[in-house]
Scaffold this motif. Structure first.
Motif, short mmCIF file in Angstrom:
data_model
loop_
_atom_site.label_atom_id
_atom_site.label_comp_id
_atom_site.label_asym_id
_atom_site.label_seq_id
_atom_site.Cartn_x
_atom_site.Cartn_y
_atom_site.Cartn_z
N SER A 10 0.84 -1.20 0.00
CA SER A 10 0.00 0.00 0.00
C SER A 10 0.87 1.25 0.00
O SER A 10 2.05 1.22 0.38
CB SER A 10 -0.93 -0.01 1.21
N SER A 12 0.25 5.70 0.53
CA SER A 12 -0.63 6.83 0.78
C SER A 12 0.09 8.11 0.37
O SER A 12 1.25 8.30 0.74
CB SER A 12 -1.01 6.87 2.26
N GLN A 14 -0.40 12.52 -0.70
CA GLN A 14 -1.25 13.71 -0.71
C GLN A 14 -1.55 14.12 -2.15
O GLN A 14 -0.70 13.98 -3.05
CB GLN A 14 -0.50 14.85 -0.01
N SER A 19 3.24 9.98 -6.87
CA SER A 19 3.13 8.59 -6.39
C SER A 19 4.17 7.78 -7.16
O SER A 19 4.26 7.89 -8.39
CB SER A 19 1.75 8.01 -6.69
N SER A 85 -6.85 6.79 -6.75
CA SER A 85 -6.93 5.81 -5.66
C SER A 85 -7.48 4.49 -6.21
O SER A 85 -8.61 4.43 -6.68
CB SER A 85 -7.82 6.33 -4.53
N LEU A 110 -3.69 5.19 -2.09
CA LEU A 110 -4.72 6.10 -1.56
C LEU A 110 -4.22 7.52 -1.72
O LEU A 110 -3.16 7.87 -1.16
CB LEU A 110 -5.01 5.78 -0.10
N LYS A 112 -4.92 11.25 -0.84
CA LYS A 112 -5.72 12.03 0.11
C LYS A 112 -5.92 13.45 -0.39
O LYS A 112 -4.95 14.09 -0.82
CB LYS A 112 -5.01 12.07 1.46
#
Lengths: 113, 116
Positions: A10, A12, A14, A19, A85, A110, A112
């Motif tokens: 995984s 995460s 912002q 990414s 996501s 993910l 955010k």
């Protein structure tokens, strides 16, 4: 024997940031690599690919880098958006495999807001 | 149709029963693949059909699993005497095999099989 590995289950990040998804492979016969994106309750959709004769392929916000000597590829998404996501799968194949793809275990991203 | 169609979308079956999963590929796609995704796992190759060639069955986990592709189009994956470890999402994909290299697959939405 996992020939394609995604070691990060995984990630995460912002919204607006980069990414970076990583993928390692062991079979030196692989000469074509793909990334797929999967939303829940849907089939994976093709995102971007790269041939082993290249070290980079770019398509909009998505860039795939290939390091053959390290048997490593990465997917960069910049800037990341909440709609990114999803679970991302790395896949690899070679011509003699009849286009049969070997997939990694996936990385859940993910983003955010 | 416009995409790869799989049916049923969900199937709950009792252990020991047989199940059939159906895949309707994109018209004109010569290659058809079956994969499965168990909970928390990646996509596991099961079987691959290419035109009139003998299918590549190297990924089938046991002789309880079989698949057919009739008339180069619709495919059926059959699991006999289902076991709880067969519970997974079964994904079908089709593709055009281009002479220039590998084309990306188009996947269906999958059949979620639950063996109770």
């Amino acid at each position: 024997d996992q020939q394609v590995k995604q070691n990060s289950p995984s990630l995460s990040v912002q919204e607006g940031r980069i990414s970076i998804l990583n993928c390692d492979y062991t079979n030196s016969m692989f000469d074509y690599f793909l990334w797929y994106k999967k939303y829940p309750a849907e089939g994976p959709t093709f995102l971007i690919s790269i041939s082993s004769i290249k070290d980079k392929n770019e398509d909009g916000r998505f860039t795939v880098f290939l390091n053959k000597s390290a048997k490593h590829l990465s997917l960069h998404i910049v800037p990341s958006q909440p709609g990114d996501s999803a679970v991302y799968f790395c896949a690899a194949t070679y011509k003699a495999a009849g286009n049969k793809l070997t997939f990694g275990g996936g990385t859940r991203v993910l983003v955010k807001p | 149709g416009a995409g790869v169609s799989q049916s049923p979308s969900n199937k709950v079956t009792e252990k020991g029963k047989d199940v059939e999963l159906r895949c309707d590929p994109i018209s004109g796609h010569t290659a058809l693949y079956w994969y499965r995704q168990s909970l928390g796992q990646g996509l596991e190759f099961l079987i691959y059909f290419q035109g009139n060639s003998a299918p590549d069955k190297s990924g089938l986990p046991s002789d309880r699993f079989s698949a057919e592709r009739t008339g180069g189009s619709v495919s059926t994956l059959t699991i006999q005497r289902t076991q709880q470890e067969d519970s997974a999402v079964y994904l079908c994909a089709s593709s055009l095999i281009s002479t220039g290299g590998v084309g990306g697959y188009t996947f269906g939405s999958g059949t979620r099989l639950t063996v109770v």
